[in-house]
Design an enzyme around this catalytic site. Structure first.
Site, short mmCIF file in Angstrom:
data_model
loop_
_atom_site.label_atom_id
_atom_site.label_comp_id
_atom_site.label_asym_id
_atom_site.label_seq_id
_atom_site.Cartn_x
_atom_site.Cartn_y
_atom_site.Cartn_z
N ASN A 9 9.11 -5.60 4.59
CA ASN A 9 9.44 -4.17 4.59
C ASN A 9 8.12 -3.40 4.59
O ASN A 9 7.43 -3.32 3.58
CB ASN A 9 10.27 -3.86 3.33
N TRP A 10 7.81 -2.84 5.74
CA TRP A 10 6.51 -2.16 5.88
C TRP A 10 6.50 -0.79 5.22
O TRP A 10 5.45 -0.14 5.14
CB TRP A 10 6.14 -2.01 7.36
N LYS A 11 7.66 -0.31 4.80
CA LYS A 11 7.77 1.02 4.18
C LYS A 11 7.08 2.07 5.07
O LYS A 11 7.10 1.93 6.29
CB LYS A 11 7.23 0.98 2.75
N HIS A 97 17.58 0.41 -0.56
CA HIS A 97 16.31 0.12 -1.22
C HIS A 97 16.13 1.06 -2.42
O HIS A 97 16.52 2.24 -2.36
CB HIS A 97 15.15 0.28 -0.23
N GLU A 99 13.69 2.65 -3.44
CA GLU A 99 12.96 3.88 -3.14
C GLU A 99 13.87 4.92 -2.48
O GLU A 99 13.70 6.12 -2.68
CB GLU A 99 11.74 3.56 -2.25
N GLU A 169 16.08 -6.82 -6.01
CA GLU A 169 14.74 -6.28 -6.23
C GLU A 169 14.71 -5.53 -7.55
O GLU A 169 15.05 -4.33 -7.59
CB GLU A 169 14.36 -5.33 -5.08
N GLY A 175 6.01 -3.22 -6.29
CA GLY A 175 4.71 -2.56 -6.13
C GLY A 175 3.91 -2.47 -7.41
O GLY A 175 2.92 -1.75 -7.48
N SER A 215 6.78 -7.73 -5.70
CA SER A 215 5.46 -8.32 -5.88
C SER A 215 5.38 -9.80 -5.50
O SER A 215 4.67 -10.58 -6.14
CB SER A 215 4.96 -8.11 -7.31
N GLY A 236 7.05 -6.41 0.34
CA GLY A 236 6.47 -5.10 0.61
C GLY A 236 4.99 -5.24 0.94
O GLY A 236 4.60 -5.63 2.04
N GLY A 237 4.17 -4.96 -0.05
CA GLY A 237 2.70 -4.94 0.13
C GLY A 237 2.14 -6.14 0.88
O GLY A 237 1.31 -5.97 1.79
P1 13P Z 1 6.27 -5.16 -3.12
O1 13P Z 1 6.31 -6.55 -2.50
O2 13P Z 1 5.14 -4.32 -2.62
O3 13P Z 1 6.40 -5.22 -4.60
O4 13P Z 1 7.60 -4.41 -2.59
C1 13P Z 1 8.80 -5.05 -2.65
C2 13P Z 1 9.79 -4.26 -1.89
O5 13P Z 1 10.14 -3.16 -2.28
C3 13P Z 1 10.32 -4.82 -0.65
O6 13P Z 1 11.40 -4.06 -0.18
#
Ligand code: 13P
Length: 252
Positions: A9-11, A97, A99, A169, A175, A215, A236-237
């Site tokens: 997920n590149w956000k 998600h 967020e 999640e 994050g 993470s 994510g990251g």
């Molecule tokens: P991180 O891997 O950056 O913690 O993010 C997880 C995430 O929200 C994937 O959708």
């Protein structure tokens, strides 16, 4: 048999040029990979979906959207409809998600509508859910998760539910660098499968891929993925660098 899935997920990251570079790196690293029981998905921002689909055409990499509007079309400035996604070759959409829930007020009720629209348009859904730190501290995490599943998804008939990928999640692990321990992930995933067996049946529960997100990094992926009920990760990251993402795919 359920599939193992690693989804990035590149956000709100990567412009056109950067997205191109990232896909190039992932493709290169996956050239000789065996995809028999594995799926690799990347989720760029809306504006880079079209180009990413084109750049992944002759590969096994699938492309997902990070969100979608529940209506078919209409006066919803700034939004994107399901058939706009399928039209450019996107077959998967991430919904729910944390967020989106947190910053854009997406509720379980709204998500249930989005899920219906996605499935009606032949989009596979990666449905995200997970508890807040406060829920875990007060030992409400199982209750919260069951409620998110129930209100967001359990209106679905069994046949439709089978087109959903779950992504647990825990919000406190997103994050933050803090990961759920492999045991905590396994405990929740096993609980989710129990809930699914109760709602649908054992066979359905065992056929659904349940991803862990929060993470995940090359250093911890193998241990988390080694757990029986963890069928991969939503990253994510660490999905923003091809070497890290490839190392995580290698760990599955
Ligand atoms: P991180 O891997 O950056 O913690 O993010 C997880 C995430 O929200 C994937 O959708």
């Amino acid at each position: 048999m359920r599939k193992n899935i690693v989804a990035g997920n590149w956000k709100m990251n990567k412009n056109l040029k950067e997205a191109k570079e990232l896909v190039k790196g992932i493709r290169k690293g996956l050239k000789n990979n065996n995809f028999e029981n594995k799926r690799v998905i990347v989720a760029p921002s809306f504006i880079n979906l079209n180009s990413t689909v084109k750049r992944t055409k002759k590969s096994n990499i699938e492309v997902a959207a990070q969100n979608m509007h529940e209506a078919k079309s209409g006066a919803y400035t700034g939004e994107v409809a399901a058939d706009m996604l399928t039209d450019v070759g996107v077959n998967v959409v991430i919904l729910g998600h944390s967020e989106r829930r947190m910053y854009f007020n997406e509720t379980n009720e709204l998500l249930a509508k989005k899920v219906n629209t996605a499935l009606a348009n032949n989009l596979e859904v990666i449905f995200c859910f997970g508890e807040l730190l406060e829920d875990r501290k007060t030992e409400k995490h199982f209750e919260v998760v069951e409620n998110q599943l129930s209100e967001g998804l359990f209106h679905l008939l069994k046949e439709d539910f089978s087109k959903v990928i779950l992504a647990y999640e825990p919000v406190w692990a997103i994050g933050t660098g803090e990961t759920a321990s492999p045991e905590q992930a396994q405990e929740m995933h096993a609980f989710i499968r129990e809930v699914l067996a109760k709602k649908y049946d054992e066979k359905t529960a065992n056929s659904i891929s349940i991803l862990y997100g929060g993470s995940v990094k090359p250093a911890n992926a193998k241990e988390i993925f080694s757990k029986e009920d963890v069928d991969g990760g939503l990253i994510g990251g660490a999905s923003l660098k091809s070497e890290d993402f490839l190392a995580i795919i290698e760990a599955i």
